[in-house]
Enzyme design. Structure first.
Site, PDB file in Angstrom:
ATOM      1  N   ASP A  33       8.520   3.157 -10.268  1.00  0.00           N
ATOM      2  CA  ASP A  33       9.400   2.923  -9.135  1.00  0.00           C
ATOM      3  C   ASP A  33      10.882   3.037  -9.505  1.00  0.00           C
ATOM      4  O   ASP A  33      11.537   2.056  -9.862  1.00  0.00           O
ATOM      5  CB  ASP A  33       9.136   1.568  -8.459  1.00  0.00           C
ATOM      6  CG  ASP A  33       9.674   1.578  -7.024  1.00  0.00           C
ATOM      7  OD1 ASP A  33      10.841   1.983  -6.848  1.00  0.00           O
ATOM      8  OD2 ASP A  33       8.928   1.215  -6.108  1.00  0.00           O
ATOM      9  N   ASP A  68       4.478  -5.419  -7.293  1.00  0.00           N
ATOM     10  CA  ASP A  68       3.871  -4.124  -6.953  1.00  0.00           C
ATOM     11  C   ASP A  68       4.506  -2.995  -7.757  1.00  0.00           C
ATOM     12  O   ASP A  68       3.995  -1.885  -7.767  1.00  0.00           O
ATOM     13  CB  ASP A  68       4.002  -3.837  -5.452  1.00  0.00           C
ATOM     14  CG  ASP A  68       5.423  -4.005  -4.961  1.00  0.00           C
ATOM     15  OD1 ASP A  68       5.943  -5.137  -5.058  1.00  0.00           O
ATOM     16  OD2 ASP A  68       6.021  -3.020  -4.505  1.00  0.00           O
ATOM     17  N   GLY A  79       0.842  -1.205   0.000  1.00  0.00           N
ATOM     18  CA  GLY A  79       0.000   0.000   0.000  1.00  0.00           C
ATOM     19  C   GLY A  79       0.870   1.244   0.000  1.00  0.00           C
ATOM     20  O   GLY A  79       2.065   1.180   0.297  1.00  0.00           O
ATOM     21  N   GLY A  96       2.648   3.795   1.358  1.00  0.00           N
ATOM     22  CA  GLY A  96       3.095   4.129   2.707  1.00  0.00           C
ATOM     23  C   GLY A  96       3.695   5.513   2.818  1.00  0.00           C
ATOM     24  O   GLY A  96       3.907   6.033   3.916  1.00  0.00           O
ATOM     25  N   ASP A 146       8.343   6.537   8.050  1.00  0.00           N
ATOM     26  CA  ASP A 146       7.991   7.922   8.385  1.00  0.00           C
ATOM     27  C   ASP A 146       7.169   8.607   7.296  1.00  0.00           C
ATOM     28  O   ASP A 146       6.762   9.761   7.457  1.00  0.00           O
ATOM     29  CB  ASP A 146       9.266   8.738   8.672  1.00  0.00           C
ATOM     30  CG  ASP A 146      10.212   8.787   7.484  1.00  0.00           C
ATOM     31  OD1 ASP A 146       9.855   8.259   6.411  1.00  0.00           O
ATOM     32  OD2 ASP A 146      11.307   9.361   7.628  1.00  0.00           O
ATOM     33  N   GLY A 147       6.947   7.908   6.192  1.00  0.00           N
ATOM     34  CA  GLY A 147       6.133   8.492   5.128  1.00  0.00           C
ATOM     35  C   GLY A 147       6.838   9.573   4.325  1.00  0.00           C
ATOM     36  O   GLY A 147       6.239  10.214   3.475  1.00  0.00           O
TER      37      GLY A 147
HETATM   38  P1  AMP Z   1       9.146   0.959  -2.686  1.00  0.00           P
HETATM   39  O1  AMP Z   1      10.476   0.371  -2.377  1.00  0.00           O
HETATM   40  O2  AMP Z   1       9.194   2.445  -2.897  1.00  0.00           O
HETATM   41  O3  AMP Z   1       8.413   0.241  -3.765  1.00  0.00           O
HETATM   42  O4  AMP Z   1       8.282   0.788  -1.376  1.00  0.00           O
HETATM   43  C1  AMP Z   1       7.872  -0.437  -0.864  1.00  0.00           C
HETATM   44  C2  AMP Z   1       6.840  -0.209   0.207  1.00  0.00           C
HETATM   45  O5  AMP Z   1       7.425   0.476   1.317  1.00  0.00           O
HETATM   46  C3  AMP Z   1       5.659   0.637  -0.242  1.00  0.00           C
HETATM   47  O6  AMP Z   1       4.521   0.127   0.415  1.00  0.00           O
HETATM   48  C4  AMP Z   1       6.018   1.994   0.261  1.00  0.00           C
HETATM   49  O7  AMP Z   1       4.907   2.809   0.430  1.00  0.00           O
HETATM   50  C5  AMP Z   1       6.714   1.680   1.578  1.00  0.00           C
HETATM   51  N1  AMP Z   1       7.664   2.718   1.993  1.00  0.00           N
HETATM   52  C6  AMP Z   1       8.850   3.022   1.429  1.00  0.00           C
HETATM   53  N2  AMP Z   1       9.462   4.026   2.093  1.00  0.00           N
HETATM   54  C7  AMP Z   1       8.633   4.388   3.103  1.00  0.00           C
HETATM   55  C8  AMP Z   1       8.676   5.365   4.140  1.00  0.00           C
HETATM   56  N3  AMP Z   1       9.712   6.202   4.288  1.00  0.00           N
HETATM   57  N4  AMP Z   1       7.633   5.430   4.984  1.00  0.00           N
HETATM   58  C9  AMP Z   1       6.582   4.596   4.864  1.00  0.00           C
HETATM   59  N5  AMP Z   1       6.478   3.667   3.931  1.00  0.00           N
HETATM   60  C10 AMP Z   1       7.479   3.544   3.047  1.00  0.00           C
HETATM   61 MG    MG Z   2       7.157   0.546  -5.222  1.00  0.00          MG
END
Ligand code: AMP
Ligand code: MG
Length: 489
Positions: free
Chosen positions: A264, A254, A92, A94, A127-128
């Site tokens: 991504d 994803d 989801g 995040g 931390d979003g």
């Molecule tokens: P990604 O590597 O960008 O595809 O992220 C994989 C998952 O980790 C996704 O669900 C992102 O929303 C979550 N995510 C990545 N970085 C953060 C962050 N700093 N805070 C919260 N969720 C994160």
């Molecule tokens: Mg991703």
């Protein structure tokens, strides 16, 4: 904090937010202290129907920072799951919020998403937030991909937040505004299969068809058509990656879209010297997502998509599986024919001969043996300067070159038309890792964005072969440390 800023050109619809409520969570971006605009993609803004001047005003920047929600937007975080490195996980958004879908003057619809806009119900421990370096990196590379004519989500802007983000050290926070045909992923379907009903799955599939494949809407077996169309788009996309030496780095389900756009830009990078086993991502220790594995991984991911869609293919599971397998098996042929066609163009070959494949494979084998740079080899051939390749002077390359020239002589088209085709098929410049790093260092360490702006300008026309591109074709200084990339951050 909704704001009436229609005059900026925002023209939102929220079709995704009208889907079943389990598909997303309503979430507002978390406001930030003192946003500053670092970069704005003016041509993209214009094509979206946005007013470039007003976007740069305080109110405009507040939208990019998540401090103000434009009228008509309905911010949500999307739910999705996915297979990461082969393992199923719930994910989801995040650290991203979908503001809504921008309707453009030409009648298109694009997701407008803020990435790094604060925590959401899907954040788990995170931390979003996002930091400036990776957001600028995504901007540079996604725009370079677009200029290379590779389907991709695009970058509208990056703002700094005026707040620091804790990683290994404290880093400046930033938010990227991402523009995408949609954010539907294979993982979106996997999520609904795992936690939803078959009716919800059908709703999602119908939505994807309406949004990306309206031509198949009336097909009797439209869900199988949906699968076939996604296979076609992904085979086309991955071929394009291979033809320019792009390594995505984290091809989890994803991170694989239904639209066929690249999404991504975490650990991706372009290969310098040709080696099919190249991996840049620091976490990909097994080399699962190595350059040479990308087509097979694409196909593996599409099998996960088929599994998700099975209940829609046919009520009898055995029959559904048969249909899925038959469609899925087409990927390989599709990929190979795209690849062969693309490689022929890269070598200026305009008709088909049985031996073309071995001619191409011979070149790649010699390139690998001599550590020849992928982009610069094809550039040198395009410029008819075989002496500029790392393989020059070797017997095998001399032999290959003669064979290739003889091959070009065997076709009706005159040589100049072959070289013209090559110019249009072999980029002179790509976002080379050392150039990207140099641009990011100037921006992040010194607040000097001019290096990055110059790089983006050069990369915006990769097939130009212009004099100012010349220095961007230089290879990095030899280093005994391999280039490494990182996810997330
Ligand atoms: P990604 O590597 O960008 O595809 O992220 C994989 C998952 O980790 C996704 O669900 C992102 O929303 C979550 N995510 C990545 N970085 C953060 C962050 N700093 N805070 C919260 N969720 C994160
Ligand atoms: Mg991703």
């Amino acid at each position: 904090m909704t704001h009436n800023n229609k005059e900026m050109g925002w023209n939102f619809d929220n079709s995704y937010a009208r889907l079943p409520e389990s598909f997303f969570e309503s979430t507002e971006p978390t406001p930030v202290r003192s946003p500053e605009l670092v970069i704005l993609n003016k041509p993209l803004a214009k094509s979206l129907g946005l007013d470039v001047k007003k976007l740069q005003s305080e109110e405009g920047i507040d939208v990019f920072a998540g401090n103000k929600i434009p009228e008509g937007a309905l911010p949500i975080a999307q739910a999705y799951a996915g297979h990461q490195f082969g393992h199923f996980t719930m994910l989801g958004d995040g650290r991203a919020v979908l503001l809504g879908e921008q309707g453009t003057p030409s009648g298109e619809r694009f997701d407008i998403q803020l990435k790094g806009s604060g925590r959401t119900p899907f954040s788990r421990g995170g931390d979003g937030r996002a930091t400036i370096g990776p957001m600028l990196r995504e901007y540079i590379i996604s725009e370079a991909m677009h200029a290379l004519r590779i389907p991709t989500n695009r970058s509208l802007s990056v703002v700094t937040t005026g707040e620091s983000v804790i990683r290994e050290t404290e880093l400046p926070g930033a938010i990227l505004t991402r523009v995408a045909a949609s954010h539907l992923r294979i993982g979106t379907f996997e999520y609904v299969v795992k936690w939803g009903t078959v009716e919800e799955l059908r709703t999602l599939a119908d939505y994807a068809i309406k949004r990306h494949f309206p031509d198949i809407e009336e097909n009797e077996d439209r869900y199988l058509s949906l699968f076939q169309e996604v296979i076609k788009r992904q085979a086309g996309l991955i071929t394009k990656w291979q033809l320019v030496g792009f390594i995505h780095g984290v091809m989890n389900t994803d991170n694989m879209t239904i639209s066929g756009e690249t999404i991504d830009y975490g650990p991706c990078a372009f290969m310098d010297d040709y080696d099919p086993a190249t991996v840049f991502s620091s976490i990909d220790v097994q080399g699962r997502y190595a350059y040479q594995n990308q087509p097979a991984i694409g196909q593996w991911n599409l099998a996960r998509f088929a599994e998700a869609l099975l209940p829609l293919f046919h009520e009898k599971q055995d029959h559904a599986v048969e249909l899925a397998q038959e469609a899925h098996s087409k990927f390989e042929d599709l990929y190979h024919s795209h690849w062969l066609a693309g490689m022929r163009k890269k070598l200026g070959i305009q008709n088909e001969e049985e031996q073309d494949k071995s001619l191409i494979e011979d070149l790649l084998r010699i390139m690998k043996k001599h550590g020849a740079d992928f982009t610069n080899t094809f550039r040198a051939l395009t410029l008819d300067k075989p002496e500029d390749t790392a393989m020059n002077g070797t017997t095998e390359f001399t032999h290959w070159y003669e064979q290739w020239q003889a091959r070009l002589d065997r076709q009706e088209e005159p040589k100049p038309s072959s070289y013209k085709l090559m110019k249009n098929s072999n980029p002179a410049v790509i976002p080379r890792n050392h150039r990207v790093e140099e641009a990011l260092e100037a921006a992040v360490e010194k607040g000097d964005y001019s290096v990055m702006e110059q790089l983006i300008e050069v990369l915006s026309n990769p097939y130009a072969y212009s004099p100012e591109q010349e220095e961007y074709t230089n290879l990095p200084e030899p280093s005994n440390r391999p280039y490494r990339t990182f996810c997330g951050t």
